[in-house]
Design a protein around this motif. Structure first.
Motif, mmCIF file in Angstrom:
data_model
loop_
_atom_site.group_PDB
_atom_site.id
_atom_site.type_symbol
_atom_site.label_atom_id
_atom_site.label_comp_id
_atom_site.label_asym_id
_atom_site.label_seq_id
_atom_site.Cartn_x
_atom_site.Cartn_y
_atom_site.Cartn_z
ATOM 1 N N UNK A 124 -6.630 4.580 4.822
ATOM 2 C CA UNK A 124 -6.440 4.960 3.439
ATOM 3 C C UNK A 124 -5.556 6.188 3.416
ATOM 4 N N UNK A 125 -4.579 6.183 2.544
ATOM 5 C CA UNK A 125 -3.672 7.316 2.439
ATOM 6 C C UNK A 125 -4.369 8.399 1.631
ATOM 7 N N UNK A 126 -4.408 9.599 2.160
ATOM 8 C CA UNK A 126 -5.045 10.678 1.416
ATOM 9 C C UNK A 126 -4.104 11.169 0.334
ATOM 10 N N UNK A 127 -4.685 11.608 -0.735
ATOM 11 C CA UNK A 127 -3.892 12.102 -1.854
ATOM 12 C C UNK A 127 -3.528 13.545 -1.581
ATOM 13 N N UNK A 170 -11.352 4.619 -6.058
ATOM 14 C CA UNK A 170 -12.181 3.434 -5.835
ATOM 15 C C UNK A 170 -12.585 3.286 -4.363
ATOM 16 N N UNK A 171 -12.039 4.126 -3.495
ATOM 17 C CA UNK A 171 -12.358 4.048 -2.078
ATOM 18 C C UNK A 171 -11.772 2.818 -1.400
ATOM 19 N N UNK A 172 -10.647 2.340 -1.923
ATOM 20 C CA UNK A 172 -10.021 1.137 -1.389
ATOM 21 C C UNK A 172 -8.956 1.499 -0.358
ATOM 22 N N UNK A 173 -9.022 0.835 0.772
ATOM 23 C CA UNK A 173 -8.053 1.067 1.842
ATOM 24 C C UNK A 173 -6.717 0.432 1.475
ATOM 25 N N UNK A 174 -5.644 1.167 1.689
ATOM 26 C CA UNK A 174 -4.294 0.676 1.430
ATOM 27 C C UNK A 174 -3.325 1.447 2.296
ATOM 28 N N UNK A 175 -2.137 0.909 2.403
ATOM 29 C CA UNK A 175 -1.077 1.613 3.112
ATOM 30 C C UNK A 175 0.100 1.767 2.162
ATOM 31 N N UNK A 206 -2.136 -1.760 -10.545
ATOM 32 C CA UNK A 206 -3.227 -0.813 -10.333
ATOM 33 C C UNK A 206 -2.948 0.481 -11.093
ATOM 34 N N UNK A 207 -3.959 1.036 -11.738
ATOM 35 C CA UNK A 207 -3.828 2.338 -12.381
ATOM 36 C C UNK A 207 -3.040 2.327 -13.669
ATOM 37 N N UNK A 208 -3.014 1.202 -14.356
ATOM 38 C CA UNK A 208 -2.310 1.150 -15.644
ATOM 39 C C UNK A 208 -3.070 1.958 -16.683
ATOM 40 N N UNK A 222 0.284 -1.738 0.287
ATOM 41 C CA UNK A 222 -0.238 -2.893 1.003
ATOM 42 C C UNK A 222 -1.757 -2.814 1.018
ATOM 43 N N UNK A 223 -2.400 -3.882 0.568
ATOM 44 C CA UNK A 223 -3.853 -3.926 0.532
ATOM 45 C C UNK A 223 -4.314 -5.376 0.558
ATOM 46 N N UNK A 224 -5.604 -5.573 0.747
ATOM 47 C CA UNK A 224 -6.104 -6.947 0.781
ATOM 48 C C UNK A 224 -6.108 -7.517 -0.632
ATOM 49 N N UNK A 225 -5.891 -8.826 -0.761
ATOM 50 C CA UNK A 225 -5.921 -9.421 -2.102
ATOM 51 C C UNK A 225 -7.292 -9.266 -2.767
ATOM 52 N N UNK A 226 -8.354 -9.283 -1.966
ATOM 53 C CA UNK A 226 -9.695 -9.101 -2.537
ATOM 54 C C UNK A 226 -9.847 -7.705 -3.142
ATOM 55 N N UNK A 227 -9.310 -6.692 -2.456
ATOM 56 C CA UNK A 227 -9.374 -5.336 -3.001
ATOM 57 C C UNK A 227 -8.506 -5.208 -4.258
ATOM 58 N N UNK A 228 -7.356 -5.880 -4.256
ATOM 59 C CA UNK A 228 -6.494 -5.868 -5.445
ATOM 60 C C UNK A 228 -7.242 -6.470 -6.639
ATOM 61 N N UNK A 229 -7.909 -7.583 -6.404
ATOM 62 C CA UNK A 229 -8.687 -8.208 -7.477
ATOM 63 C C UNK A 229 -9.812 -7.299 -7.949
ATOM 64 N N UNK A 230 -10.468 -6.631 -7.018
ATOM 65 C CA UNK A 230 -11.577 -5.749 -7.385
ATOM 66 C C UNK A 230 -11.105 -4.574 -8.235
ATOM 67 N N UNK A 231 -10.031 -3.922 -7.827
ATOM 68 C CA UNK A 231 -9.585 -2.720 -8.537
ATOM 69 C C UNK A 231 -8.957 -3.045 -9.893
#
Length: 165
Positions: free
Chosen positions: A3-6, A20-25, A112-114, A144-153
């Motif tokens: 996960x990229x830190x802010x 949301x604690x979602x892992x992404x690159x 995401x984040x609209x 880049x993230x999993x499609x399941x995480x994209x759907x969740x967020x």
């Protein structure tokens, strides 16, 4: 996936994923304003097959605005996305309306984040990939993230909303 830190310079999309604690690159690339297709430009610049890079499109339906997310080498099937959100018909949203509603610029609209949560449909082809790439909220940045995480967020659903050829 880490996960990229802010650490400043984030976009509403990265902030939402961090919250949301979602892992992404984060996958930045040099954007060429003259590129004829922002999505295909991203795929080429990042060395990723176009079927894994998804574009975010806003549609105007008889039930209000909605979001369709399809691979960059396809087009959005307006009838299919309308049906997926329970509408009779859909047209592409006016670009100014899309920017005002999402808080992003065209060519950098992230699902995401609209600013306003909209009904969202991800093409079901995304589920055949471990990870997919979507706009990070500005031109020259994909996430880049999993499609399941994209759907969740996005609180989205899947459906056959892409048209090939």
């Amino acid at each position: 996936m880490a996960r990229k830190s802010r650490s400043g310079g984030g976009t509403p999309a990265t902030v939402a994923l961090d919250r949301a604690g979602i892992a992404y690159q984060a996958r930045p690339y040099q954007h060429d304003p003259a590129a004829p297709s922002y999505g295909l430009e991203a795929a080429e610049a990042l060395g990723v097959e176009p079927a894994r890079v998804f574009k975010t499109l806003l549609v105007d339906t008889d039930r209000g605005l909605a979001v369709g997310i399809v691979p960059v080498d396809t087009t959005l099937d307006l009838k299919a996305v309308a049906a997926a959100v329970g509408a009779k018909k859909a047209t592409m949203a006016d670009p100014k309306t899309a920017e005002r509603t999402t808080g992003y610029v065209v060519g950098g609209i992230s699902p995401v984040g609209q600013k306003k949560a909209l009904p969202t449909v991800l093409d079901d082809s995304a589920l055949s990939h471990d990870t997919v790439l979507v706009s990070g909220g500005k031109r020259g940045l994909d996430l880049e993230l999993s499609p399941q995480d994209l759907l969740a967020v996005t609180r989205g659903r899947t459906g056959p909303v892409a048209r090939r050829g």
